[in-house]
Scaffold this active site. Structure first.
Site, PDB file in Angstrom:
ATOM      1  N   ASN A  61       0.841  -1.212   0.000  1.00 23.43           N
ATOM      2  CA  ASN A  61       0.000   0.000   0.000  1.00 23.43           C
ATOM      3  C   ASN A  61       0.866   1.247   0.000  1.00 23.43           C
ATOM      4  OD1 ASN A  61       0.611  -0.741   2.706  1.00 23.43           O
ATOM      5  ND2 ASN A  61      -1.116   0.407   3.503  1.00 23.43           N
ATOM      6  N   GLU A  74      -3.018  -4.665  -2.971  1.00 16.88           N
ATOM      7  CA  GLU A  74      -3.496  -5.612  -3.991  1.00 16.88           C
ATOM      8  C   GLU A  74      -3.519  -4.970  -5.370  1.00 16.88           C
ATOM      9  OE1 GLU A  74      -4.769  -4.878  -1.074  1.00 16.88           O
ATOM     10  OE2 GLU A  74      -6.080  -6.445  -0.287  1.00 16.88           O
ATOM     11  N   CYS A 111     -10.438  -5.023  -0.153  1.00 15.84           N
ATOM     12  CA  CYS A 111     -11.564  -4.074  -0.138  1.00 15.84           C
ATOM     13  C   CYS A 111     -12.374  -4.228  -1.429  1.00 15.84           C
ATOM     14  CB  CYS A 111     -11.039  -2.643   0.017  1.00 15.84           C
ATOM     15  SG  CYS A 111     -10.339  -1.953  -1.496  1.00 15.84           S
TER      16      CYS A 111
HETATM   17  N1  THU Z   1      -5.284  -1.566   2.563  1.00 13.65           N
HETATM   18  C1  THU Z   1      -4.712  -2.374   1.632  1.00 13.65           C
HETATM   19  O1  THU Z   1      -3.639  -2.085   1.088  1.00 13.65           O
HETATM   20  N2  THU Z   1      -5.352  -3.533   1.338  1.00 13.65           N
HETATM   21  C2  THU Z   1      -6.479  -3.978   1.937  1.00 13.65           C
HETATM   22  O2  THU Z   1      -6.963  -5.059   1.617  1.00 13.65           O
HETATM   23  C3  THU Z   1      -7.122  -3.167   2.967  1.00 13.65           C
HETATM   24  C4  THU Z   1      -6.540  -1.833   3.207  1.00 13.65           C
HETATM   25  C5  THU Z   1      -4.573  -0.349   2.928  1.00 13.65           C
HETATM   26  C6  THU Z   1      -5.185   0.952   2.472  1.00 13.65           C
HETATM   27  C7  THU Z   1      -4.621   1.912   3.486  1.00 13.65           C
HETATM   28  O3  THU Z   1      -3.315   2.301   3.055  1.00 13.65           O
HETATM   29  C8  THU Z   1      -4.465   1.085   4.750  1.00 13.65           C
HETATM   30  O4  THU Z   1      -4.489  -0.272   4.334  1.00 13.65           O
HETATM   31  C9  THU Z   1      -5.554   1.331   5.778  1.00 13.65           C
HETATM   32  O5  THU Z   1      -6.812   1.183   5.218  1.00 13.65           O
END
Ligand code: THU
Length: 160
Positions: A61, A74, A111
């Site tokens: 992320n 993802e 998500c």
């Molecule tokens: N996030 C992801 O990278 N993948 C997920 O499946 C859920 C959430 C990240 C987005 C944000 O940077 C942090 O997690 C908190 O939501």
């Protein structure tokens, strides 16, 4: 009138019960966390995609001070795979998360936006994507791909 039910099929297992290749993919997702940029949420996520030639493409992320401009692990991995290896199907995707000094006990699940992007990648190559969700207390394996996690999908068929 009739009521229909969507059922989600998945397997709960431990790391030791996985194949060597699945363990390797989960390890790659955990490693990818080291490249996460999450100064706002402090929630670090790693993803690893396995391509049909056994290449592993990772993503993490990447947050932004303008919060919605950030990107999930993802989608970072899937878009990277799609742009660097456009002719390779993604066959599996592993996800892991780390916060407050440890990997999450419960697996995190992609998500809604990431589910939509997983669907597009499946349809792009006409290949389901096995999804492995890592948690220290157990691993969820979704063998059937995104159809298990995303019912009543919007896809290209509606655009014709
Ligand atoms: N996030 C992801 O990278 N993948 C997920 O499946 C859920 C959430 C990240 C987005 C944000 O940077 C942090 O997690 C908190 O939501």
């Amino acid at each position: 009138m009739k009521t229909l039910t969507h059922t989600c099929h998945y397997t709960l297992c431990s790391y030791d019960e996985l194949s060597e290749q699945d363990c390797h993919l989960i390890d790659a997702a955990k490693q990818a966390i080291k490249q996460s940029y999450a100064p706002y949420s402090h929630f670090h996520v790693g993803a690893a995609t396995l391509l049909d030639d056994d290449t592993i493409v990772i993503g993490s992320n990447q947050e932004n001070a303008a919060y919605p401009s950030g990107m999930c692990a993802e989608r970072t991995a899937l878009f990277y795979a799609g742009s660097a290896h456009p002719n390779r199907a993604v066959v599996a995707l592993a996800i892991a998360a780390y916060t407050e000094g440890e990997f999450t006990a419960t697996p995190i699940s992609p998500c809604g936006a990431c589910r939509q992007v997983i669907l597009e990648m499946e349809q792009r190559h006409n290949h389901p994507i096995r999804i492995l969700l890592y948690g220290t207390e157990g691993i969820i394996v979704v063998e059937g791909g995104i159809k298990e996690l995303l019912p009543l999908t919007f896809s290209a068929s509606f655009l014709k």
